[in-house]
Structures are given as structure tokens and as C-alpha cells.
Design a protein around this motif. Structure first.
Motif, short mmCIF file in Angstrom:
data_model
loop_
_atom_site.label_atom_id
_atom_site.label_comp_id
_atom_site.label_asym_id
_atom_site.label_seq_id
_atom_site.Cartn_x
_atom_site.Cartn_y
_atom_site.Cartn_z
N ASP A 68 0.70 -1.10 -0.17
CA ASP A 68 0.04 -0.16 0.12
C ASP A 68 0.76 1.06 -0.18
OD1 ASP A 68 -2.12 -1.71 0.04
OD2 ASP A 68 -2.56 -1.46 2.22
N LEU A 69 2.11 1.21 0.07
CA LEU A 69 2.94 2.40 0.14
C LEU A 69 3.13 3.19 -1.12
CD1 LEU A 69 6.12 0.80 1.97
CD2 LEU A 69 4.33 2.52 2.95
N PHE A 70 2.82 2.33 -2.15
CA PHE A 70 3.05 3.11 -3.56
C PHE A 70 1.58 2.69 -4.41
CE2 PHE A 70 7.55 1.92 -2.29
CZ PHE A 70 8.01 3.37 -2.66
N PRO A 104 -3.47 4.51 6.77
CA PRO A 104 -3.43 3.10 6.09
C PRO A 104 -4.98 2.35 6.07
CG PRO A 104 -1.97 3.52 8.23
CD PRO A 104 -2.95 4.57 8.25
N LYS A 105 -5.10 1.75 5.34
CA LYS A 105 -6.46 0.99 5.36
C LYS A 105 -6.39 -0.14 6.04
CE LYS A 105 -6.57 2.02 0.20
NZ LYS A 105 -6.38 1.50 -1.32
N GLU A 106 -5.13 -0.81 6.24
CA GLU A 106 -5.00 -1.79 7.19
C GLU A 106 -3.88 -1.55 8.25
OE1 GLU A 106 -4.86 -5.71 5.42
OE2 GLU A 106 -6.88 -5.42 4.64
N TRP A 107 -3.97 -1.31 9.57
CA TRP A 107 -2.77 -1.10 10.32
C TRP A 107 -2.07 -2.35 10.58
CZ3 TRP A 107 -2.10 3.86 12.25
CH2 TRP A 107 -3.02 4.56 12.12
N ASN A 108 -0.75 -2.38 9.90
CA ASN A 108 0.03 -3.46 10.27
C ASN A 108 1.26 -3.18 11.12
OD1 ASN A 108 1.62 -5.65 9.61
ND2 ASN A 108 2.52 -4.77 7.88
N PHE A 109 1.29 -3.84 12.22
CA PHE A 109 2.56 -3.73 13.13
C PHE A 109 3.47 -4.89 13.10
CE2 PHE A 109 -1.48 -1.95 14.92
CZ PHE A 109 -1.15 -0.65 15.55
N ALA A 158 21.26 -3.61 -2.69
CA ALA A 158 21.77 -3.01 -4.05
C ALA A 158 20.70 -3.35 -5.00
CB ALA A 158 23.27 -3.80 -4.27
N GLN A 159 19.99 -4.45 -4.92
CA GLN A 159 18.88 -4.50 -6.01
C GLN A 159 17.61 -4.01 -5.53
OE1 GLN A 159 19.79 -5.50 -8.93
NE2 GLN A 159 22.00 -6.14 -8.15
N ASN A 160 17.02 -4.01 -4.39
CA ASN A 160 15.87 -3.50 -3.82
C ASN A 160 15.80 -2.99 -2.52
OD1 ASN A 160 16.36 -5.77 -2.46
ND2 ASN A 160 14.56 -6.86 -3.09
N ILE A 161 14.92 -2.27 -2.29
CA ILE A 161 14.64 -1.73 -0.87
C ILE A 161 13.36 -2.34 -0.11
CG2 ILE A 161 14.52 0.45 0.46
CD1 ILE A 161 15.70 1.73 -1.96
N ASN A 162 13.62 -2.80 1.09
CA ASN A 162 12.30 -3.09 1.73
C ASN A 162 11.86 -1.93 2.59
OD1 ASN A 162 10.55 -4.32 3.37
ND2 ASN A 162 11.64 -6.17 3.88
N TRP A 163 10.89 -1.22 1.79
CA TRP A 163 10.62 -0.02 2.42
C TRP A 163 9.77 -0.03 3.70
CZ3 TRP A 163 12.53 4.52 0.70
CH2 TRP A 163 12.83 4.38 -0.72
N SER A 164 8.88 -1.20 4.04
CA SER A 164 8.38 -1.32 5.05
C SER A 164 9.32 -1.31 6.26
CB SER A 164 7.37 -2.67 4.86
OG SER A 164 6.74 -2.59 6.19
N VAL A 165 10.36 -2.24 6.11
CA VAL A 165 11.22 -2.43 7.27
C VAL A 165 12.00 -1.07 7.49
CG1 VAL A 165 13.26 -3.81 7.95
CG2 VAL A 165 11.34 -4.89 6.96
N LEU A 166 12.44 -0.33 6.33
CA LEU A 166 13.27 0.70 6.57
C LEU A 166 12.38 1.72 7.13
CD1 LEU A 166 15.74 2.29 5.86
CD2 LEU A 166 14.87 3.08 3.57
N LEU A 167 11.17 1.93 6.85
CA LEU A 167 10.25 2.96 7.62
C LEU A 167 9.88 2.83 8.96
CD1 LEU A 167 7.52 3.73 4.67
CD2 LEU A 167 9.25 5.05 5.60
#
Length: 300
Positions: free
Chosen positions: A65-67, A75-80, A259-268
Motif C-alpha cells: 500500500d505504500l505506492f 492506512p487501509k489496514e494497520w500493520n504492526f 543493492a537491488q531492492n529496498i524493503n521500504w516497510s522495514v526501512l520506515l
């Protein structure tokens, strides 16, 4: 003409200017300036606060849901689950502990060194002290990047490379802390020190029993800023540390970016966790932050 009509006319003549003055006071130009200033501050506050609110709320969104389009604030669904993954992934708890140790030790040593140096520069008249003060003041005129190379060489030759001590030692004495304490001790009357000396007090006793208690507000203010500086420090730990088990929090956050991808959820989620100590520190000691009287142009 009766006495009653005279009183009514006098009251009307007296009362009318009072009403006009009251209207001018409520709806005058000062009120307009107050409203415009308040509106401007609210606009600036929203401009600064909205990205932070968006950032924090996005940490509770699932990665899908980030992009998603259209973008939504809530958030549509709260994810902890992302917070648990962030804490358990990439050795994050070790990064957090290393940063806490560095920040607390450096802050304590910075307060001690800055207090002693500021007192000596304020209350003792010596040509070597004046020259030392000029050297400290000169460090504020150089970019931090200029001093990185010589500082790194000194740390390497001392055998402190790839250790937490290599981060702590160069950060103990800061020009900002010295100037803060020096400015404060200059406001303390010299007669107070002379009276203590006449009573037979020694120099260390004067410093620890008189000057240090008076400087507690400055100590707390410097502690807040020093902890913030060390917690958010990135460039110097990146140069000094090579062992992943000794990385600080900011380097750990950078290691999440692949280097190839970013786990945006974990980073945030990891970024929000890194903000929590500073938010708690500011909430409990915000009056000292707001009342801090230091030059914003000074370097840490």
C-alpha cells in the motif's frame, strides 16, 4: 436643565470615547498583525509537520500500500508486523544498543570537559588560555569535512580504529559546549569567587560546590543537544567502524538499503524506532530546548 439630563449628557460624552477606544483596541492594526503572524506560523507548522505525520503513518501500512494509487494518508489496514521485523532483522537491536552507549558516554564526557574548559576560560586570565580559546573558536570557522582526514589519521595511530572509543574520543570536546559554558560563567560575578577564596575555599571546592550547581541548566541543555548530535551522527562512524557488530543506528539503517531492492516497510519502521528516544527526550525536556540560548551557527 435638570441634574439628571446633565449627568446623561456627561456620561454619553465620556462613555463614547471609551467604546471607540475599546473597538480600536480589539480591531486595530495590532490585532491584524497578530492574526497574520499566527496564520503564518500555522502554515509553517503544517508544512514541517505534514511530512513527518505522513512518514509515521506510512510505517503502519503494508508494503503493497505504500505506492498504491491514489495515495492515502491513513492506512487501509494497520500493520504492526513491520516493527517486529525491523527490530529482529539486520541485527537492529545491536545497532540500537551501540548508539545508546556512544550517545550516553559521549554526552557525559562532553558535559564534564566543556564545563571545566568553559570555567577556566571565563575565570582565569592567562595568555595561553586566550590562545587556546582562539584555537577553539577557529574550529567553528572550518567545515567539518576538512577535519575528517586528520582526525581519522589520529584515531588510526592511537589504535582506536574500528572501535566505539574511536567515535567517542573525538566528539568529547565541542566548541559549542565550551562557548556555552564560557558565556554562562562570564555572567557569574567575580566577587562570588573572590569571597569564596577569602573564606578559605580551594579552587576545586569553588568549582564543584559553587559553579557546577549554578551551571545545571546549561548542563542539561548541552546534554540534550549532545545526545541528539551523537544519536544522529553518520559520517564519522561510517569512516571509523568496519565491523558490522559495532555499527551505530544510522549506519544500520543504511545497511537495510540493498543493492537491488529496498524493503521500504522495514526501512520506515526502523526509522520510526530510531526517532523514539529523541522524541521522548524532547517531550520531557522541551522547556530547556526552547530556552537554549546558543548560536545556531555553531558546529557540534
Amino acid at each position: 436643565m435638570t441634574a439628571t439630563s446633565i449627568r446623561d449628557r456627561a456620561g454619553a460624552r465620556v462613555g463614547k470615547p471609551r467604546i471607540e477606544r475599546r473597538k480600536k483596541k480589539v480591531f486595530g492594526p495590532e490585532t491584524g498583525r497578530y492574526i497574520s503572524t499566527t496564520t503564518l506560523f500555522w502554515i509553517i507548522g503544517v508544512a514541517y509537520g505534514f511530512p513527518v505525520v505522513w512518514f509515521v503513518l506510512s510505517s503502519f501500512k503494508p508494503a503493497g500500500d505504500l505506492f498504491s494509487y491514489p495515495l492515502t494518508l491513513l492506512p487501509k489496514e494497520w500493520n504492526f508486523a513491520g516493527y517486529v521485523s525491523a527490530w529482529n532483522s539486520f541485527n537492529f537491536y545491536q545497532f540500537f544498543l551501540n548508539t545508546l552507549v556512544v550517545s550516553v558516554l559521549t554526552t557525559a564526557l562532553t558535559i564534564v570537559a566543556s564545563c571545566c574548559t568553559g570555567y577556566a576560560l571565563a575565570k582565569y586570565d592567562n595568555k595561553w588560555l586566550r590562545a587556546f580559546f582562539v584555537c577553539i573558536l577557529a574550529t567553528t570557522m572550518l567545515p567539518t569535512e576538512v577535519m575528517l582526514a586528520p582526525s581519522f589519521l589520529v584515531i588510526r595511530d592511537l589504535g582506536l580504529y574500528n572501535s566505539l572509543a574511536g567515535i567517542i574520543v573525538p566528539s568529547i570536546l565541542t566548541a559549542t559546549g565550551v562557548l556555552m559554558f564560557r558565556s554562562f560563567f562570564l555572567t557569574v560575578p567575580d566577587e562570588l569567587v573572590e569571597a569564596a577564596r577569602i573564606d578559605g575555599a580551594r579552587e576545586l571546592s569553588i568549582f564543584f560546590r559553587i559553579m557546577v550547581p549554578l551551571a545545571r541548566p546549561i548542563m542539561l541543555t548541552l546534554a540534550i543537544f549532545s545526545f541528539q548530535w551523537r544519536w544522529n551522527d553518520y559520517i564519522w562512524p561510517l569512516l571509523v567502524l568496519n565491523d558490522p557488530s559495532k555499527f551505530t543506528l544510522q549506519i544500520g539503517l543504511e545497511s537495510i538499503v540493498g543493492a537491488q531492492n529496498i524493503n521500504w516497510s522495514v526501512l520506515l519502521d526502523a526509522s520510526v524506532i530510531s526517532m523514539i528516544p529523541l522524541v521522548i527526550l524532547y517531550v520531557f525536556f522541551q522547556k530547556y530546548v526552547m530556552n537554549a540560548n546558543i548560536n545556531a551557527g555553531l558546529k557540534d
